[in-house]
Design a protein around this motif. Sequence first.
Motif, PDB file in Angstrom:
ATOM      1  N   GLU A   1      19.777 100.619  68.279  1.00  0.00           N
ATOM      2  CA  GLU A   1      18.548 100.261  67.582  1.00  0.00           C
ATOM      3  C   GLU A   1      18.510 100.867  66.179  1.00  0.00           C
ATOM      4  N   VAL A   2      18.109 100.057  65.215  1.00  0.00           N
ATOM      5  CA  VAL A   2      17.934 100.506  63.844  1.00  0.00           C
ATOM      6  C   VAL A   2      16.548 100.055  63.405  1.00  0.00           C
ATOM      7  N   ARG A   3      15.682 101.016  63.074  1.00  0.00           N
ATOM      8  CA  ARG A   3      14.304 100.709  62.672  1.00  0.00           C
ATOM      9  C   ARG A   3      13.913 101.551  61.462  1.00  0.00           C
ATOM     10  N   ASN A   4      12.862 101.097  60.788  1.00  0.00           N
ATOM     11  CA  ASN A   4      12.311 101.837  59.649  1.00  0.00           C
ATOM     12  C   ASN A   4      13.354 102.102  58.576  1.00  0.00           C
ATOM     13  N   ILE A   5      14.193 101.112  58.331  1.00  0.00           N
ATOM     14  CA  ILE A   5      15.203 101.250  57.294  1.00  0.00           C
ATOM     15  C   ILE A   5      14.790 100.426  56.093  1.00  0.00           C
ATOM     16  N   GLY A   6      15.446 100.610  55.018  1.00  0.00           N
ATOM     17  CA  GLY A   6      15.088  99.940  53.778  1.00  0.00           C
ATOM     18  C   GLY A   6      14.537 100.970  52.815  1.00  0.00           C
ATOM     19  N   TYR A   7      14.398 100.588  51.563  1.00  0.00           N
ATOM     20  CA  TYR A   7      14.124 101.658  50.591  1.00  0.00           C
ATOM     21  C   TYR A   7      12.935 101.486  49.650  1.00  0.00           C
ATOM     22  N   PRO A   8      12.103 100.584  49.617  1.00  0.00           N
ATOM     23  CA  PRO A   8      11.727  99.594  50.615  1.00  0.00           C
ATOM     24  C   PRO A   8      12.624  98.362  50.618  1.00  0.00           C
ATOM     25  N   SER A   9      13.537  98.289  49.691  1.00  0.00           N
ATOM     26  CA  SER A   9      14.505  97.188  49.737  1.00  0.00           C
ATOM     27  C   SER A   9      15.882  97.743  49.418  1.00  0.00           C
ATOM     28  N   ILE A  10      16.878  96.985  49.786  1.00  0.00           N
ATOM     29  CA  ILE A  10      18.249  97.383  49.480  1.00  0.00           C
ATOM     30  C   ILE A  10      18.434  97.199  47.978  1.00  0.00           C
ATOM     31  N   TYR A  11      18.584  98.291  47.250  1.00  0.00           N
ATOM     32  CA  TYR A  11      18.682  98.225  45.799  1.00  0.00           C
ATOM     33  C   TYR A  11      20.018  97.696  45.318  1.00  0.00           C
ATOM     34  N   ARG A  12      21.048  97.974  46.042  1.00  0.00           N
ATOM     35  CA  ARG A  12      22.340  97.438  45.646  1.00  0.00           C
ATOM     36  C   ARG A  12      22.445  96.037  46.208  1.00  0.00           C
ATOM     37  N   SER A  13      23.368  95.274  45.747  1.00  0.00           N
ATOM     38  CA  SER A  13      23.387  93.855  46.085  1.00  0.00           C
ATOM     39  C   SER A  13      24.170  93.519  47.349  1.00  0.00           C
ATOM     40  N   SER A  14      24.686  94.489  48.067  1.00  0.00           N
ATOM     41  CA  SER A  14      25.547  94.167  49.194  1.00  0.00           C
ATOM     42  C   SER A  14      25.102  94.778  50.518  1.00  0.00           C
ATOM     43  N   ALA A  15      25.197  93.941  51.549  1.00  0.00           N
ATOM     44  CA  ALA A  15      25.047  94.395  52.925  1.00  0.00           C
ATOM     45  C   ALA A  15      26.297  93.986  53.704  1.00  0.00           C
ATOM     46  N   ASP A  16      27.395  93.759  52.974  1.00  0.00           N
ATOM     47  CA  ASP A  16      28.648  93.344  53.596  1.00  0.00           C
ATOM     48  C   ASP A  16      29.084  94.335  54.668  1.00  0.00           C
ATOM     49  N   PHE A  17      29.413  93.810  55.836  1.00  0.00           N
ATOM     50  CA  PHE A  17      29.947  94.590  56.960  1.00  0.00           C
ATOM     51  C   PHE A  17      29.004  95.713  57.421  1.00  0.00           C
ATOM     52  N   ALA A  18      27.720  95.618  57.134  1.00  0.00           N
ATOM     53  CA  ALA A  18      26.771  96.698  57.415  1.00  0.00           C
ATOM     54  C   ALA A  18      26.802  97.162  58.864  1.00  0.00           C
ATOM     55  N   PHE A  19      26.820  96.222  59.811  1.00  0.00           N
ATOM     56  CA  PHE A  19      26.777  96.574  61.233  1.00  0.00           C
ATOM     57  C   PHE A  19      28.038  96.090  61.964  1.00  0.00           C
ATOM     58  N   TYR A  20      29.077  95.886  61.232  1.00  0.00           N
ATOM     59  CA  TYR A  20      30.331  95.347  61.779  1.00  0.00           C
ATOM     60  C   TYR A  20      30.812  96.179  62.966  1.00  0.00           C
ATOM     61  N   GLY A  21      31.062  95.513  64.082  1.00  0.00           N
ATOM     62  CA  GLY A  21      31.620  96.186  65.254  1.00  0.00           C
ATOM     63  C   GLY A  21      30.636  97.033  66.040  1.00  0.00           C
ATOM     64  N   CYS A  22      29.348  96.883  65.789  1.00  0.00           N
ATOM     65  CA  CYS A  22      28.324  97.625  66.547  1.00  0.00           C
ATOM     66  C   CYS A  22      28.035  96.836  67.818  1.00  0.00           C
TER      67      CYS A  22
END
Length: 108
Positions: A44-65
Amino acid sequence: MPNVNIGGDTYTNNLFYGCDKLKTVGCKIYDFTRTFVYCTELTEVRNIGYPSIYRSSADFAFYGCTKLKTVGEIDMSHCTHTSCMFEGCTSLENLEGFPGLKVSLNLS
């Protein structure tokens, strides 16, 4: 390390890569690129964000989870790359939303 909470302007690229004992996360993420790759016990992943992802990539963020079931809302308004973001997440059941996500489809 069963639970983690971090904050601030933390550069998080590869932060939890391969943390195979990590189960839940609630933290502010600056860059999602490969942040949780191969966190095989992550459920489980909750309460994430910054409030938004400032960088432009979420590539492979949860790969293999492979045990990831729930991902809380993530503001994607600044994100332009999501390649393989959930690749191999075979237990995924609940995505709570991605406000700001821009999708472009080419169906030609």
